[in-house]
Design a protein around this motif. Structure first.
Motif, PDB file in Angstrom:
ATOM      1  N   SER A 113       0.844  -1.285   0.017  1.00  0.00           N
ATOM      2  CA  SER A 113      -0.125  -0.046  -0.011  1.00  0.00           C
ATOM      3  C   SER A 113       0.931   1.190  -0.120  1.00  0.00           C
ATOM      4  O   SER A 113       1.935   1.289   0.524  1.00  0.00           O
ATOM      5  CB  SER A 113      -1.066   0.033   1.173  1.00  0.00           C
ATOM      6  OG  SER A 113      -1.635   1.219   1.400  1.00  0.00           O
ATOM      7  N   THR A 114       0.238   2.285  -0.696  1.00  0.00           N
ATOM      8  CA  THR A 114       0.732   3.572  -0.708  1.00  0.00           C
ATOM      9  C   THR A 114       0.316   4.427   0.449  1.00  0.00           C
ATOM     10  O   THR A 114       1.097   5.653   0.619  1.00  0.00           O
ATOM     11  CB  THR A 114       1.185   4.375  -1.860  1.00  0.00           C
ATOM     12  OG1 THR A 114      -0.414   4.411  -2.312  1.00  0.00           O
ATOM     13  CG2 THR A 114       1.656   3.394  -3.033  1.00  0.00           C
ATOM     14  N   GLU A 115      -0.787   4.073   0.943  1.00  0.00           N
ATOM     15  CA  GLU A 115      -1.455   4.754   2.108  1.00  0.00           C
ATOM     16  C   GLU A 115      -1.062   4.294   3.463  1.00  0.00           C
ATOM     17  O   GLU A 115      -1.296   4.962   4.433  1.00  0.00           O
ATOM     18  CB  GLU A 115      -2.815   4.795   1.745  1.00  0.00           C
ATOM     19  CG  GLU A 115      -3.141   5.485   0.414  1.00  0.00           C
ATOM     20  CD  GLU A 115      -4.552   5.445   0.384  1.00  0.00           C
ATOM     21  OE1 GLU A 115      -5.396   5.504   1.238  1.00  0.00           O
ATOM     22  OE2 GLU A 115      -4.903   5.416  -0.879  1.00  0.00           O
ATOM     23  N   PHE A 116      -0.595   3.220   3.593  1.00  0.00           N
ATOM     24  CA  PHE A 116      -0.528   2.392   5.057  1.00  0.00           C
ATOM     25  C   PHE A 116       0.511   1.353   5.166  1.00  0.00           C
ATOM     26  O   PHE A 116       0.783   0.986   4.087  1.00  0.00           O
ATOM     27  CB  PHE A 116      -1.856   2.132   5.757  1.00  0.00           C
ATOM     28  CG  PHE A 116      -2.373   0.929   4.684  1.00  0.00           C
ATOM     29  CD1 PHE A 116      -2.083  -0.280   5.190  1.00  0.00           C
ATOM     30  CD2 PHE A 116      -3.277   1.224   4.119  1.00  0.00           C
ATOM     31  CE1 PHE A 116      -2.875  -1.393   4.326  1.00  0.00           C
ATOM     32  CE2 PHE A 116      -3.823   0.108   3.184  1.00  0.00           C
ATOM     33  CZ  PHE A 116      -3.828  -1.082   3.480  1.00  0.00           C
ATOM     34  N   LEU A 171      -2.149  -4.291  -0.067  1.00  0.00           N
ATOM     35  CA  LEU A 171      -3.634  -4.451  -0.563  1.00  0.00           C
ATOM     36  C   LEU A 171      -3.586  -5.835  -1.376  1.00  0.00           C
ATOM     37  O   LEU A 171      -2.718  -6.239  -2.076  1.00  0.00           O
ATOM     38  CB  LEU A 171      -3.796  -3.110  -1.483  1.00  0.00           C
ATOM     39  CG  LEU A 171      -3.393  -1.873  -1.275  1.00  0.00           C
ATOM     40  CD1 LEU A 171      -3.465  -0.973  -2.542  1.00  0.00           C
ATOM     41  CD2 LEU A 171      -4.592  -1.428  -0.287  1.00  0.00           C
ATOM     42  N   THR A 227     -16.051   2.088   3.812  1.00  0.00           N
ATOM     43  CA  THR A 227     -14.868   2.496   4.405  1.00  0.00           C
ATOM     44  C   THR A 227     -15.306   2.647   5.751  1.00  0.00           C
ATOM     45  O   THR A 227     -16.444   2.997   6.105  1.00  0.00           O
ATOM     46  CB  THR A 227     -14.187   3.584   3.715  1.00  0.00           C
ATOM     47  OG1 THR A 227     -12.948   4.045   4.072  1.00  0.00           O
ATOM     48  CG2 THR A 227     -15.082   4.966   3.718  1.00  0.00           C
ATOM     49  N   TYR A 240      -9.946   0.124   5.789  1.00  0.00           N
ATOM     50  CA  TYR A 240      -9.662   1.163   4.625  1.00  0.00           C
ATOM     51  C   TYR A 240     -10.491   0.849   3.614  1.00  0.00           C
ATOM     52  O   TYR A 240     -11.315  -0.102   3.585  1.00  0.00           O
ATOM     53  CB  TYR A 240      -8.233   0.878   4.092  1.00  0.00           C
ATOM     54  CG  TYR A 240      -7.195   1.569   5.161  1.00  0.00           C
ATOM     55  CD1 TYR A 240      -6.526   2.676   5.140  1.00  0.00           C
ATOM     56  CD2 TYR A 240      -6.699   0.354   6.106  1.00  0.00           C
ATOM     57  CE1 TYR A 240      -5.669   3.110   5.852  1.00  0.00           C
ATOM     58  CE2 TYR A 240      -5.628   1.026   7.007  1.00  0.00           C
ATOM     59  CZ  TYR A 240      -5.246   2.416   6.712  1.00  0.00           C
ATOM     60  OH  TYR A 240      -4.382   2.633   7.717  1.00  0.00           O
ATOM     61  N   CYS A 244     -12.550  -0.583   0.524  1.00  0.00           N
ATOM     62  CA  CYS A 244     -12.536  -1.920   0.225  1.00  0.00           C
ATOM     63  C   CYS A 244     -13.826  -2.012  -0.694  1.00  0.00           C
ATOM     64  O   CYS A 244     -14.853  -1.264  -0.445  1.00  0.00           O
ATOM     65  CB  CYS A 244     -12.317  -2.804   1.213  1.00  0.00           C
ATOM     66  SG  CYS A 244     -13.527  -2.858   2.696  1.00  0.00           S
TER      67      CYS A 244
END
Length: 132
Positions: free
Chosen positions: A10-13, A17, A102, A121, A123
């Motif tokens: 993931s680039t967010e957490f 993914l 979410t 997150y 989904c």
């Protein structure tokens, strides 16, 4: 049918993914009835990770705030979890169906005793008809 599972960082957490996809020998409507996130639906009958699913507030006919609970795991080393999400469900003219969700906080659903509040997150699930 076979199911393929893929993943990427993931680039967010911190974490990954995941995506699962497969072609099932069934009508899209039947598959959708098995996976759609609704109270009293079939998901709790086959998914061992979903103990209960309830609607906290129906915002419209396609949007709702829902609470999902999971059972404890690993001989109760992992506590039961609860997740509160805003969920949208939609059916398209071409027959595709989707649910997307979410995490959300809701005043009608404070954290419950004996559950750890989880965080989802964004989904979702898609059910896409294929020819034949």
């Amino acid at each position: 049918g076979e199911v393929a599972v893929s993943w990427r960082p993931s680039t967010e957490f911190v974490g990954n993914l995941y995506k699962g996809e497969g072609i099932l020998p069934a009508s899209p409507r039947h598959v959708w009835e098995c996976i759609k996130p609704v109270a009293g639906g079939l998901r709790t009958t086959w998914d061992q990770n979903v103990k209960d699913f309830e609607v906290i507030e129906a915002i419209s006919d396609t949007v709702s705030v829902c609470r999902t609970t999971t059972p404890s795991a690993c001989m109760r080393i992992i506590s039961p979890r609860e997740f509160v999400d805003v969920v949208v469900m939609k059916q398209f003219e071409d027959g595709m169906m989707l649910s997307a969700a979410t995490n959300v906080e809701h005043p009608l659903c404070p954290p419950q005793p004996n559950f750890v509040r989880g965080f989802n997150y964004p989904c979702g699930c898609f059910c896409i008809p294929v020819p034949g």
